[in-house]
Each structure stands twice: as structure tokens, then as C-alpha cells.
Design an enzyme around this catalytic site. Structure first.
Site, PDB file in Angstrom:
ATOM      1  N   ASP A 232       0.849  -1.186   0.000  1.00  0.00           N
ATOM      2  CA  ASP A 232       0.000   0.000   0.000  1.00  0.00           C
ATOM      3  C   ASP A 232       0.888   1.240   0.000  1.00  0.00           C
ATOM      4  O   ASP A 232       1.712   1.415   0.907  1.00  0.00           O
ATOM      5  CB  ASP A 232      -0.906  -0.004   1.233  1.00  0.00           C
ATOM      6  CG  ASP A 232      -1.996   1.058   1.150  1.00  0.00           C
ATOM      7  OD1 ASP A 232      -2.386   1.423   0.032  1.00  0.00           O
ATOM      8  OD2 ASP A 232      -2.457   1.512   2.217  1.00  0.00           O
TER       9      ASP A 232
ATOM     10  N   THR B 219      -9.152  -5.549   3.043  1.00  0.00           N
ATOM     11  CA  THR B 219      -8.913  -4.705   1.873  1.00  0.00           C
ATOM     12  C   THR B 219      -9.797  -5.246   0.752  1.00  0.00           C
ATOM     13  O   THR B 219      -9.630  -6.385   0.338  1.00  0.00           O
ATOM     14  CB  THR B 219      -7.435  -4.735   1.441  1.00  0.00           C
ATOM     15  OG1 THR B 219      -6.615  -4.265   2.508  1.00  0.00           O
ATOM     16  CG2 THR B 219      -7.210  -3.875   0.208  1.00  0.00           C
TER      17      THR B 219
ATOM     18  N   ARG C 237      -9.017   3.912  12.500  1.00  0.00           N
ATOM     19  CA  ARG C 237      -8.139   5.036  12.810  1.00  0.00           C
ATOM     20  C   ARG C 237      -7.679   5.054  14.268  1.00  0.00           C
ATOM     21  O   ARG C 237      -6.544   5.474  14.550  1.00  0.00           O
ATOM     22  CB  ARG C 237      -8.854   6.356  12.485  1.00  0.00           C
ATOM     23  CG  ARG C 237      -9.289   6.504  11.030  1.00  0.00           C
ATOM     24  CD  ARG C 237      -8.112   6.460  10.090  1.00  0.00           C
ATOM     25  NE  ARG C 237      -8.536   6.730   8.702  1.00  0.00           N
ATOM     26  CZ  ARG C 237      -7.731   6.654   7.659  1.00  0.00           C
ATOM     27  NH1 ARG C 237      -6.463   6.321   7.820  1.00  0.00           N
ATOM     28  NH2 ARG C 237      -8.188   6.913   6.441  1.00  0.00           N
TER      29      ARG C 237
ATOM     30  N   GLU D 200     -10.872   3.937   2.608  1.00  0.00           N
ATOM     31  CA  GLU D 200      -9.889   4.676   1.829  1.00  0.00           C
ATOM     32  C   GLU D 200     -10.091   4.350   0.358  1.00  0.00           C
ATOM     33  O   GLU D 200     -10.020   3.178  -0.043  1.00  0.00           O
ATOM     34  CB  GLU D 200      -8.455   4.337   2.253  1.00  0.00           C
ATOM     35  CG  GLU D 200      -8.099   4.874   3.615  1.00  0.00           C
ATOM     36  CD  GLU D 200      -6.634   4.727   3.972  1.00  0.00           C
ATOM     37  OE1 GLU D 200      -6.183   5.419   4.897  1.00  0.00           O
ATOM     38  OE2 GLU D 200      -5.934   3.925   3.298  1.00  0.00           O
TER      39      GLU D 200
ATOM     40  N   GLU E   2      -8.938   3.961  -3.154  1.00  0.00           N
ATOM     41  CA  GLU E   2      -7.635   3.729  -3.770  1.00  0.00           C
ATOM     42  C   GLU E   2      -7.798   3.048  -5.134  1.00  0.00           C
ATOM     43  O   GLU E   2      -8.854   2.501  -5.456  1.00  0.00           O
ATOM     44  CB  GLU E   2      -6.755   2.863  -2.865  1.00  0.00           C
ATOM     45  CG  GLU E   2      -6.604   3.414  -1.448  1.00  0.00           C
ATOM     46  CD  GLU E   2      -5.472   2.774  -0.664  1.00  0.00           C
ATOM     47  OE1 GLU E   2      -4.567   2.169  -1.296  1.00  0.00           O
ATOM     48  OE2 GLU E   2      -5.478   2.887   0.568  1.00  0.00           O
TER      49      GLU E   2
ATOM     50  N   HIS F  49      -3.809  14.081  -0.036  1.00  0.00           N
ATOM     51  CA  HIS F  49      -4.119  13.249   1.126  1.00  0.00           C
ATOM     52  C   HIS F  49      -3.019  13.344   2.178  1.00  0.00           C
ATOM     53  O   HIS F  49      -3.292  13.550   3.376  1.00  0.00           O
ATOM     54  CB  HIS F  49      -4.303  11.798   0.694  1.00  0.00           C
ATOM     55  CG  HIS F  49      -4.482  10.844   1.840  1.00  0.00           C
ATOM     56  ND1 HIS F  49      -5.580  10.850   2.659  1.00  0.00           N
ATOM     57  CD2 HIS F  49      -3.668   9.853   2.312  1.00  0.00           C
ATOM     58  CE1 HIS F  49      -5.459   9.906   3.586  1.00  0.00           C
ATOM     59  NE2 HIS F  49      -4.311   9.291   3.400  1.00  0.00           N
TER      60      HIS F  49
ATOM     61  N   LYS G 104      -5.022  -1.787   9.765  1.00  0.00           N
ATOM     62  CA  LYS G 104      -5.222  -1.906   8.320  1.00  0.00           C
ATOM     63  C   LYS G 104      -5.442  -3.342   7.866  1.00  0.00           C
ATOM     64  O   LYS G 104      -6.061  -3.580   6.823  1.00  0.00           O
ATOM     65  CB  LYS G 104      -3.983  -1.369   7.593  1.00  0.00           C
ATOM     66  CG  LYS G 104      -3.754   0.120   7.742  1.00  0.00           C
ATOM     67  CD  LYS G 104      -4.577   0.891   6.758  1.00  0.00           C
ATOM     68  CE  LYS G 104      -4.096   2.323   6.649  1.00  0.00           C
ATOM     69  NZ  LYS G 104      -4.827   3.069   5.615  1.00  0.00           N
TER      70      LYS G 104
ATOM     71  N   GLN H 144      -5.082   2.310  14.581  1.00  0.00           N
ATOM     72  CA  GLN H 144      -3.910   2.742  13.818  1.00  0.00           C
ATOM     73  C   GLN H 144      -3.113   3.814  14.553  1.00  0.00           C
ATOM     74  O   GLN H 144      -1.877   3.762  14.620  1.00  0.00           O
ATOM     75  CB  GLN H 144      -4.359   3.268  12.459  1.00  0.00           C
ATOM     76  CG  GLN H 144      -3.231   3.744  11.560  1.00  0.00           C
ATOM     77  CD  GLN H 144      -3.742   4.351  10.252  1.00  0.00           C
ATOM     78  OE1 GLN H 144      -4.956   4.470  10.052  1.00  0.00           O
ATOM     79  NE2 GLN H 144      -2.841   4.728   9.383  1.00  0.00           N
TER      80      GLN H 144
ATOM     81  N   GLU I 278     -10.750  12.673   6.348  1.00  0.00           N
ATOM     82  CA  GLU I 278     -10.609  13.985   5.720  1.00  0.00           C
ATOM     83  C   GLU I 278     -11.954  14.653   5.494  1.00  0.00           C
ATOM     84  O   GLU I 278     -12.125  15.851   5.753  1.00  0.00           O
ATOM     85  CB  GLU I 278      -9.885  13.839   4.384  1.00  0.00           C
ATOM     86  CG  GLU I 278      -8.461  13.314   4.485  1.00  0.00           C
ATOM     87  CD  GLU I 278      -7.945  12.868   3.137  1.00  0.00           C
ATOM     88  OE1 GLU I 278      -7.350  13.706   2.424  1.00  0.00           O
ATOM     89  OE2 GLU I 278      -8.142  11.693   2.783  1.00  0.00           O
TER      90      GLU I 278
ATOM     91  N   ASP J 223      -9.290   0.265   0.997  1.00  0.00           N
ATOM     92  CA  ASP J 223      -8.420  -0.197   2.068  1.00  0.00           C
ATOM     93  C   ASP J 223      -8.995   0.303   3.390  1.00  0.00           C
ATOM     94  O   ASP J 223      -8.662   1.393   3.865  1.00  0.00           O
ATOM     95  CB  ASP J 223      -6.997   0.315   1.848  1.00  0.00           C
ATOM     96  CG  ASP J 223      -5.987  -0.406   2.715  1.00  0.00           C
ATOM     97  OD1 ASP J 223      -6.204  -1.593   3.001  1.00  0.00           O
ATOM     98  OD2 ASP J 223      -4.988   0.218   3.108  1.00  0.00           O
TER      99      ASP J 223
END
Length: 432
Positions: free
Chosen positions: A138, A269, A249, A211, A213, A145, A265, A252, A376, A245
Site C-alpha cells: 500500500d 482490503t 483510525r 480509503e 484507492e 491526502h 489496516k 492505527q 478527511e 483499504d
């Protein structure tokens, strides 16, 4: 060998509307099971149909050397064997499929019995994970970002780490938890430390995120100790896939210093069941953002290495009848290209193998409605996302469904990258 391009004006004998994601100009690969008791096999999407490549091979309709009678890459439950054959075989296969599906080719068009054996309605098949992913990497390649995240946690003056503008930052992820679209995702459990002055606690993540991606699959790999040059990188890329993904948070944040993402994470995925060949995206090439300082020589050339692919994220809560769009962005915002990512990944001699998955990292644009994660979009929970029914979200709740789509718009046709979706299920804690 130059890209095999299918003219924009070409049409198939299978009716495909102009806004359909799978026209004859696309021909994405996947692995499917036509019925519950059947063996998986490789297929290609055209309109609302899946073309059974194993059945075509049984009919002797692939006559190029790369698919000789003793090679059976389509009678398989993954695309790995086909990926390993290399770019000449991929392009020869694409050429054959293009010819067979054209509106003026009678081979399938005029043979009802053959069509019955070869074509399957997509609604009647089960789509499987397209590749056996041996390794998953990843990256962290969107400047917008990285700047947003850095600003949140370190302030705008220290948003980017000193190395970020010099190399594609990445980490080695967990391949065993790569799952195909529509697979439910259980809320992960782990250690969290919401209070800086209190000890950590164990429990379900309260800050579950997505996320947005883009991933690419390695086709042919490289020998250990032999880097892949940037100029040759795309000949090793089999195709692209949308990726979600998922990220916890709170888990993490507590665990990632000093070595980086781990349990926050590795729980899931999600990837699309369809892989878009790189050749299908050739008409949509574009230059990426200016890179300053100029990258080192091994990351060159990088001209025309990005792609104009529109992306959107939708959220459907249990109370909403339909998904609601919360983000719209574009793959062409990526600061580090796939070409540079693969060149950097192997510059130390690391070997990559057929089926390896490389993800872009969260794709965010320059505006608040183009961010690629809830972290975000809701800015660490300070600006909750407002939904049509009056409810709001800062992070994902149980029962929420995330839907991601991507497409490149051509003249009279669309190359759609399928759909990546998943619904959050309640946590399964140790004492369950």
C-alpha cells in the site's frame, strides 16, 4: 510491442449502451463460477454478459502460440497463470476477443449453440477474487491526502515528511485479508488509547473508515536482485482495480509509531472482481502533477504516466433507500505514478510476482468534496458529513455500506472499473 487499442467506433453484436461500464473497448478480466456446482474459470465482461474464456479455449478459438494446447490459463480459479504469460499473450488474447465480439464477426454472433456455451448473464454467475495475491503493498502517493493527514496531526508547516517529495512512500500490507467486492467487513477489535492520560483499552474500533484507492496487479515479475526500470514498468502491470483499504483510525493511531500500520489496516482490503487491462486505458493517459524537486534518475521517465479516471464514493446507511455520493475525485491527481511505484518497489532488488497487488494509497483531490477518506471528509470528526435524511457521519457505523466506482469517459463509450462495495458488520470480540 505497442498497445492493442480497440477503436472507439467499434461495436459488438452484444448490445451495450453508451454509458455501460463494459463495452467492447474495455474487456476486463475476472474469475467467475457460472453455477454453484461448477468449477471456477476465467471470464471477460462485455455488457451484461460474461464471456467464458475456458469454453472459448475448448473450442480452439485461441490460436496464438502463447496459448498453445498444453497451456490452460483459463481453466483456473485465479488469473495468476494468465498474468505470468506476459504482455504479448495478454495483447494477443485481447485481439482475439475483440475480433470474436465484433458486430461483423459471425463466429459467435451466428452460432446460438456456441453462444449458449460461451456467454453467461452476469446476474447468473458468482464473481470471485480475481487473483491469488501473494503480496500486497500500500503506497501513500496522493499529495493532497498526505498534506491533509500531516496537517491534522503535525500542523501545516510540517505536513509532509522530508522524504515524501523524493520517493513513493509505502508499506507491506496483509495479503490474506484481500477480499472481493460485496464481502461483509466486520468491525475490527484491538487496542485503542482515546485518552492520552489513561492506559490503553481493548475493544471494537470506534473510528472505522474507508480509503478510496486504485490498485494494480503485477503480471510478469522480476528476478530477485534485478530492479525493474521505470521505462519498463508498465510491461509488468497486468491491469487496474478499484480498492477500498478499510482503516481503523483509533487502532492505527495507537500502534503505528514507530513501524507503521498493522492491525489498524490488516483486517480487510476490498477489491473489484474485475481487472481493467492497461491497454484499455491508453486513450486516457495524461501527465500527473509537476514533481518538484525532480525525482532521481531511477524514477524517470514519468511523462504521460497518469490516467484520467473519475472516481466517486457513496455511503448508504440502514436508513437510506439509496447510496448517497459523499466524494468525487480523479485518479490523475496522484503525485507518484504506478510506473514510479513499481520502479521504487524493486530498486533494492525486491522481486515481485504474478498476482501481487500494489495500491495507490488514498486518492484525494484539492477540494473538500474530493477527499478519499472519512477522516478527511469529516476532518477528524469536526465537520460531520450531512446525509439526505438529516443524519450525519464522522466515521462508519454498523450497517453502513460503502460503494466505490470509477470510470474513464471516451467518445461514445465508457471504461468502467466495476464497483467495490462492502457493508460493515458488528465486531466479533474475544468474549463473543
Amino acid at each position: 510491442m505497442s498497445a492493442y487499442l480497440i477503436p472507439a467506433a467499434d461495436a459488438s453484436f452484444i448490445d451495450v449502451p453508451a454509458d455501460h461500464p463494459f463495452p467492447i473497448q474495455h474487456l476486463p478480466y475476472g474469475v467467475f463460477r457460472p453455477r454453484t456446482d461448477a468449477e471456477p474459470r476465467v471470464g471477460v465482461a462485455i455488457g451484461d454478459q460474461v464471456v467464458d474464456l475456458a469454453a472459448l479455449a475448448n473450442e480452439g478459438l485461441f490460436d496464438h502460440e502463447a496459448l498453445a494446447p498444453d497451456v490452460h490459463p483459463f481453466r483456473a480459479d485465479t488469473l495468476n497463470a494468465f498474468m505470468a504469460l506476459g504482455q504479448p499473450a495478454w495483447r494477443a488474447t485481447r485481439s482475439t476477443l475483440h475480433h470474436l465480439l465484433r458486430e461483423d464477426t459471425p463466429t459467435l454472433r451466428d452460432n446460438a449453440s456456441l453462444r449458449t456455451r460461451v456467454l453467461h448473464p452476469q446476474d447468473d454467475v458468482s464473481m470471485l477474487l480475481p487473483a491469488a495475491v501473494g503480496d500486497y503493498t500500500d503506497f501513500y502517493s496522493s499529495r493532497e491526502h498526505a498534506t491533509n493527514i500531516g496537517t491534522m496531526f503535525r500542523g501545516p508547516e510540517n505536513a509532509l515528511k522530508p522524504n515524501w517529495l523524493h520517493l513513493p512512500v509505502g508499506y507491506h500490507g496483509r495479503a490474506s485479508s484481500v477480499i472481493v467486492s460485496e464481502t461483509p467487513v466486520h468491525r475490527p477489535c484491538g487496542q485503542r488509547k482515546p485518552d492520552d492520560d489513561a492506559p490503553p483499552t481493548y475493544g471494537a474500533s470506534q473510528l472505522l473508515d474507508f480509503e478510496l484507492e486504485m490498485g494494480f496487479y503485477v503480471g510478469t515479475g522480476n528476478a530477485l536482485g534485478t530492479p525493474i526500470r521505470a521505462a519498463d514498468a508498465e510491461s509488468h502491470i497486468f491491469g487496474l482495480s478499484l480498492v477500498n483499504d478499510w482503516s481503523a483510525r483509533d487502532i492505527q493511531k495507537w500502534e503505528y509509531v514507530p513501524l507503521g500500520p498493522f492491525l489498524g489496516k490488516s483486517f480487510a482490503t476490498t477489491v473489484s472482481p474485475w481487472i481493467t487491462p492497461l491497454d484499455a486505458l491508453e486513450p486516457f493517459r495524461t501527465d500527473g502533477p509537476d514533481q518538484d524537486p525532480e525525482p532521481l534518475d531511477y524514477l524517470q521517465p514519468n511523462d504521460h504516466a497518469n490516467f484520467d479516471i473519475k472516481l466517486e464514493v457513496q455511503l448508504q446507511t440502514p436508513e437510506l433507500d439509496t447510496p448517497y455520493t459523499i466524494s468525487q475525485t480523479n485518479f490523475n491527481y496522484m503525485y507518484w505514478s504506478m510506473r514510479q511505484q513499481l520502479a521504487h518497489h524493486t530498486v533494492n532488488g525486491c522481486n515481485v510476482r504474478p498476482g501481487d497487488l500494489m495500491a495507490s494509497g488514498t486518492i484525494s483531490g484539492p477540494t473538500e468534496d474530493s477527499y478519499g477518506s472519512m477522516l478527511e471528509l469529516a476532518w477528524r470528526g469536526t465537520k460531520p458529513i450531512q446525509l439526505p435524511d438529516g443524519s450525519e457521519r464522522s466515521f462508519l457505523h454498523d450497517g453502513d455500506r460503502v460503494v466505490m466506482r470509477g470510470w474513464a469517459q471516451g467518445d461514445g463509450f465508457r471504461i468502467g472499473l466495476g464497483t467495490v462495495s462492502g457493508t460493515v458488520q458488528p465486531a466479533q470480540p474475544l468474549d463473543a
